[in-house]
Design a protein around this motif. Sequence first.
Motif, mmCIF file in Angstrom:
data_model
loop_
_atom_site.group_PDB
_atom_site.id
_atom_site.type_symbol
_atom_site.label_atom_id
_atom_site.label_comp_id
_atom_site.label_asym_id
_atom_site.label_seq_id
_atom_site.Cartn_x
_atom_site.Cartn_y
_atom_site.Cartn_z
ATOM 1 N N GLY A 148 0.822 -1.031 0.040
ATOM 2 C CA GLY A 148 0.126 0.055 0.037
ATOM 3 C C GLY A 148 0.738 1.321 0.082
ATOM 4 O O GLY A 148 0.462 2.204 -0.616
ATOM 5 N N LEU A 149 1.908 1.333 0.826
ATOM 6 C CA LEU A 149 2.753 2.528 0.670
ATOM 7 C C LEU A 149 3.569 2.934 -0.600
ATOM 8 O O LEU A 149 3.591 3.745 -0.980
ATOM 9 C CB LEU A 149 3.859 2.222 2.009
ATOM 10 N N LEU A 150 4.043 1.508 -1.051
ATOM 11 C CA LEU A 150 4.516 1.718 -2.336
ATOM 12 C C LEU A 150 3.544 2.235 -3.380
ATOM 13 O O LEU A 150 3.883 2.963 -4.451
ATOM 14 C CB LEU A 150 5.012 0.080 -2.834
ATOM 15 N N VAL A 151 2.209 1.713 -3.243
ATOM 16 C CA VAL A 151 1.298 2.120 -4.484
ATOM 17 C C VAL A 151 1.076 3.749 -4.139
ATOM 18 O O VAL A 151 0.837 4.388 -5.109
ATOM 19 C CB VAL A 151 -0.002 1.522 -4.151
ATOM 20 N N ARG A 152 1.032 4.218 -2.852
ATOM 21 C CA ARG A 152 0.795 5.591 -2.522
ATOM 22 C C ARG A 152 1.848 6.252 -3.007
ATOM 23 O O ARG A 152 1.823 7.570 -3.419
ATOM 24 C CB ARG A 152 0.418 5.703 -0.949
ATOM 25 N N ARG A 153 3.048 5.880 -2.632
ATOM 26 C CA ARG A 153 4.368 6.625 -3.180
ATOM 27 C C ARG A 153 4.228 6.852 -4.807
ATOM 28 O O ARG A 153 4.603 7.662 -5.236
ATOM 29 C CB ARG A 153 5.509 5.752 -2.723
ATOM 30 N N ALA A 154 4.092 5.628 -5.456
ATOM 31 C CA ALA A 154 3.841 5.729 -6.773
ATOM 32 C C ALA A 154 2.965 6.680 -7.438
ATOM 33 O O ALA A 154 3.294 7.312 -8.277
ATOM 34 C CB ALA A 154 3.828 4.213 -7.328
ATOM 35 N N ARG A 155 1.996 6.547 -6.723
ATOM 36 C CA ARG A 155 1.021 7.422 -7.154
ATOM 37 C C ARG A 155 1.072 8.934 -6.833
ATOM 38 O O ARG A 155 0.978 9.927 -7.788
ATOM 39 C CB ARG A 155 -0.617 7.166 -6.340
ATOM 40 N N GLY A 156 1.549 9.181 -5.789
ATOM 41 C CA GLY A 156 2.249 10.400 -5.322
ATOM 42 C C GLY A 156 3.339 10.863 -6.453
ATOM 43 O O GLY A 156 3.364 12.008 -6.855
ATOM 44 N N ALA A 157 4.273 9.830 -6.559
ATOM 45 C CA ALA A 157 5.277 10.423 -7.436
ATOM 46 C C ALA A 157 4.842 10.620 -9.174
ATOM 47 O O ALA A 157 5.126 11.523 -9.856
ATOM 48 C CB ALA A 157 6.412 9.168 -7.690
ATOM 49 N N ARG A 158 3.750 9.756 -9.328
ATOM 50 C CA ARG A 158 3.182 10.003 -10.756
ATOM 51 C C ARG A 158 2.412 11.563 -10.758
ATOM 52 O O ARG A 158 2.583 12.038 -11.713
ATOM 53 C CB ARG A 158 2.209 8.903 -11.082
ATOM 54 N N ARG A 159 1.827 11.641 -9.651
ATOM 55 C CA ARG A 159 1.102 13.175 -9.539
ATOM 56 C C ARG A 159 2.085 14.391 -9.535
ATOM 57 O O ARG A 159 1.769 15.335 -10.044
ATOM 58 C CB ARG A 159 0.085 13.069 -8.345
ATOM 59 N N ALA A 160 2.954 14.230 -8.672
ATOM 60 C CA ALA A 160 4.010 15.194 -8.624
ATOM 61 C C ALA A 160 4.611 15.343 -9.997
ATOM 62 O O ALA A 160 4.965 16.463 -10.366
ATOM 63 C CB ALA A 160 5.088 14.717 -7.598
ATOM 64 N N SER A 161 5.269 14.223 -10.694
ATOM 65 C CA SER A 161 5.656 14.310 -12.017
ATOM 66 C C SER A 161 4.910 15.141 -12.914
ATOM 67 O O SER A 161 5.046 15.991 -13.790
ATOM 68 C CB SER A 161 5.801 12.885 -12.693
ATOM 69 N N GLU A 162 3.246 14.683 -12.884
ATOM 70 C CA GLU A 162 2.509 15.394 -13.872
ATOM 71 C C GLU A 162 2.367 16.881 -13.508
ATOM 72 O O GLU A 162 2.459 17.729 -14.370
ATOM 73 C CB GLU A 162 1.077 14.666 -13.748
ATOM 74 N N ARG A 163 2.404 17.168 -12.129
ATOM 75 C CA ARG A 163 2.181 18.685 -11.605
ATOM 76 C C ARG A 163 3.581 19.391 -12.217
ATOM 77 O O ARG A 163 3.381 20.482 -12.595
ATOM 78 C CB ARG A 163 2.164 18.708 -10.136
ATOM 79 N N LEU A 164 4.708 18.714 -11.939
ATOM 80 C CA LEU A 164 5.938 19.154 -12.475
ATOM 81 C C LEU A 164 6.125 19.470 -13.895
ATOM 82 O O LEU A 164 6.361 20.692 -14.509
ATOM 83 C CB LEU A 164 7.072 18.319 -12.372
ATOM 84 N N LEU A 165 5.467 18.693 -14.878
ATOM 85 C CA LEU A 165 5.533 18.848 -16.078
ATOM 86 C C LEU A 165 4.539 19.953 -16.717
ATOM 87 O O LEU A 165 4.660 20.831 -17.516
ATOM 88 C CB LEU A 165 5.070 17.562 -16.707
ATOM 89 N N LYS A 166 3.359 20.070 -16.112
ATOM 90 C CA LYS A 166 2.463 20.976 -16.185
ATOM 91 C C LYS A 166 3.037 22.485 -15.816
ATOM 92 O O LYS A 166 2.734 23.320 -16.373
ATOM 93 C CB LYS A 166 1.023 20.811 -15.507
ATOM 94 N N ARG A 167 3.799 22.501 -14.741
ATOM 95 C CA ARG A 167 4.050 23.812 -14.341
ATOM 96 C C ARG A 167 5.375 24.196 -15.425
ATOM 97 O O ARG A 167 5.521 25.437 -15.662
ATOM 98 C CB ARG A 167 5.047 23.391 -12.747
ATOM 99 N N ALA A 168 6.086 22.946 -15.851
ATOM 100 C CA ALA A 168 7.244 23.412 -16.854
ATOM 101 C C ALA A 168 6.603 23.889 -17.977
ATOM 102 O O ALA A 168 7.114 24.814 -18.776
ATOM 103 C CB ALA A 168 8.201 22.102 -16.952
ATOM 104 N N GLU A 169 5.589 23.155 -18.399
ATOM 105 C CA GLU A 169 4.903 23.715 -19.968
ATOM 106 C C GLU A 169 4.332 25.021 -19.553
ATOM 107 O O GLU A 169 4.643 25.918 -20.505
ATOM 108 C CB GLU A 169 3.853 22.636 -20.180
ATOM 109 N N SER A 170 3.861 25.480 -18.520
ATOM 110 C CA SER A 170 3.337 26.896 -18.298
ATOM 111 C C SER A 170 4.440 27.809 -18.239
ATOM 112 O O SER A 170 4.379 28.853 -18.671
ATOM 113 C CB SER A 170 2.434 26.917 -16.975
ATOM 114 N N GLU A 171 5.543 27.259 -17.472
ATOM 115 C CA GLU A 171 6.613 28.310 -17.319
ATOM 116 C C GLU A 171 7.357 28.484 -18.465
ATOM 117 O O GLU A 171 7.968 29.684 -18.841
ATOM 118 C CB GLU A 171 7.763 27.796 -16.173
ATOM 119 N N ARG A 172 7.252 27.786 -19.694
ATOM 120 C CA ARG A 172 7.886 27.694 -20.617
ATOM 121 C C ARG A 172 7.473 29.086 -21.540
ATOM 122 O O ARG A 172 8.063 29.724 -22.338
ATOM 123 C CB ARG A 172 8.109 26.419 -21.674
ATOM 124 N N HIS A 173 6.073 29.100 -21.488
ATOM 125 C CA HIS A 173 5.558 30.216 -22.260
ATOM 126 C C HIS A 173 5.511 31.788 -21.137
ATOM 127 O O HIS A 173 5.512 32.620 -21.879
ATOM 128 C CB HIS A 173 4.019 30.088 -22.288
#
Length: 764
Positions: A148-173
């Motif tokens: 369960g902790l691994l699933v939560r960590r993977a889910r959190g890492a995936r969400r953090a990566s998605e947020r980071l990519l969205k932030r990077a995409e907005s920052e590039r503009h």
Amino acid sequence: MKRIDDRLLPVLLLCAQAVVWPGVPLVRGDVPAASALLVAVLITAPVTAVLSLRRTRPVVTLVLVAAGCALGAGPLPAGATAVLGTAGVALALFTVATERDTFTTVLCVVALALWQLVYGITLHRISDRDGLDLVLTALLYAATCGVGLLVRRARGARRASERLLKRAESERHRLPAVERRRMERELHDVSAHHLTAVVVTAGAALGLRDRRPELADEALRFAVDTGHEVTRALGAVRAPAPSGEDLPSPEERLLDLVAGFRRLDQRVDCEIDPLPDGAVADAAYGIVREALTNVARYAPGAPTRVLCRYGDDRTDVVVTSGAPLPGTPAHGAGLGGGRGQGFLRSRAREAGGTLTTGPTADGGWEVRAVLPGRSATLVERSGSRGYRAAQVTAAVGLVFQPLLPVLIIRAETVEPGSQVSAGLLFALLATAQAVTLLWLRRAPRTVHGVLFALAALWPAAMAVGDYTGPVVLPPALSMLATCFALAADATGPAAGERPRALLAATAVAVHAAALSVAVLDRGTTVPVWAVVAGAAAGASLAAGAARRYGASRGRRERATRGSRERRLAAWTEEAVRDAWAERRRIAGGLETTVLARTADMVAEAEAGRLDATAERAREALAAMRALLDTVREGEAERALHPQPTLQALDLLARQCRATGREVEIRLSDRVPERLPTAVDLAAYHAAETLLATGGDQPAVLELDTAEDTLTITATGIAPAAHPAVRERLAARLAALEGTLTTGPADTVRLRLPLTTGGGEERER
């Protein structure tokens, strides 16, 4: 879709429970009593319903399911709640691990295991069979919690990566617009402060030429010095330093600013608290400078007070000026461009504060800004501590309540024996393995060695405890911890494949020997060679499966990380190129207008012509206003995107910080102002590559020159990224005859010779 998924597993568990009981007894011809069936329905139905709502209240669900199954264990036959009492509790615990924080999850696991231990001691003590059941149950809970902790960590890492990519995409503009606003604001500050001071000083000297002729010489010297300072300031606007290490403290900058206005015969008093470096200090400096410049323009000589108070919850910046002195001409009254108030508010807003301006009761003017204080980023944690204390109290209360099992569940008397329970020994060994795994990341080889030593103790525990259960089960349990360690070790890159193969072979040999000893000690009719071969085959299958799973998971993680880094690198490159093009466009206009007018002003001042000096200063101000209008209208398409050079390092660092990574760039004084074009471009590309492949940890980039060689030293680059860095920079390094070295630890060092064959020189 979520509600269907939440209900599906509890229904399947209920069906499995119905098969185990009363299904199996019915097949055997044993018809349960009607009262038992009624109690079973009253227990299993609420438990199934609660499991269907596990995502909304996971901790409450876990408590209710465990308590319900414990209540049903008394009046019902053995096995009537076996499935829901194990798999149902494990499902509820898995939901707690995925939906709640780690502290709550670990607390639930420990409380649940201790509750079952108290349950066993209160009713039965710990017999051989009960001890083994406790070990198996604890392993089930630990495995469920870990997954369960691994699933939560993977889910959190995936969400953090998605947020980071969205932030990077907005920052590039955003980066080109941010760079345009920065240059617009700094150009305004240079014009408002320096050039206005020249006009005001020259105008005052011209007005007093007959009575105080010495003022003309002072005004000319001031114009020359200020002209050189303007040139340096505009050069910093065109190519700002990527690191602010050499800047004085914010308090010293503000005191120097006040002293400069006092030299212009401005009556300025100040009370300034020490400020930390950062956005608040920069905003305070810009606000004070703009406010004092406006006083010099519209109310020269008026008494002015500067107050800067740095408090716990707020920072107050107040500039209050008196009414204009009668009979004092305002030589700079017509020099403003109407942008100052907007820039003041934008500075305060970007620092997280507010700004107000307005007249005072005595006819003066006040600028008041409220900015964040020292505790603006602190988070109140008293509520969190109280919540944790309440959780621990509730867990202790649930664990140590022996009245429930004593009053409701049937007690069985077990005759005490003098022999040590095998279950207790197994529990101790399993605990030792679990504790050892906590150091897996810090000392993996030591952990493997300890696990191998513990694996050899399981057959001894079977013999000492007179274990009579399935002979394969204890060695299989010891193999679980080793398989976990092998899988974790296999997730790394393929560079260490030979040590891993040796490690896996050692694990197979140790566990095969342990299983063979256990089987032969129990006694068997199977030949010894067959026992050894079977044990080796089983251990090989388990170790191979663990390694394959770990390698597969490692490949997926590296592929995901590589894809994210490539996208981040592409967006960073695009953002820096656009911002660099914007900077070059504005700098081109700066060189052909403002700098040329400023040079003419300095020439007139050196020639001793005060009237012409004042006129050239006014022309430079007018050129600056025209350039600011061009900057604001600079949304037109640009056909060319010039390649960034080392002058764009500040843009690169800013983009990296905007996407969540702390980056510091240090440029030594030994780096020449003129670099060959090929070296300049290659050095920037190397810095961009290093920061793109370094991961998320803070990084420091140092550039220095010695013996005709430019050295770039990057720290904070994970060793796993070194091969990727070497691969991406190989072509450029080979073309310039450069070298790349890695180590120690997270350091990468590049050396580029400055003497390139036929390389162009470019003014930085």
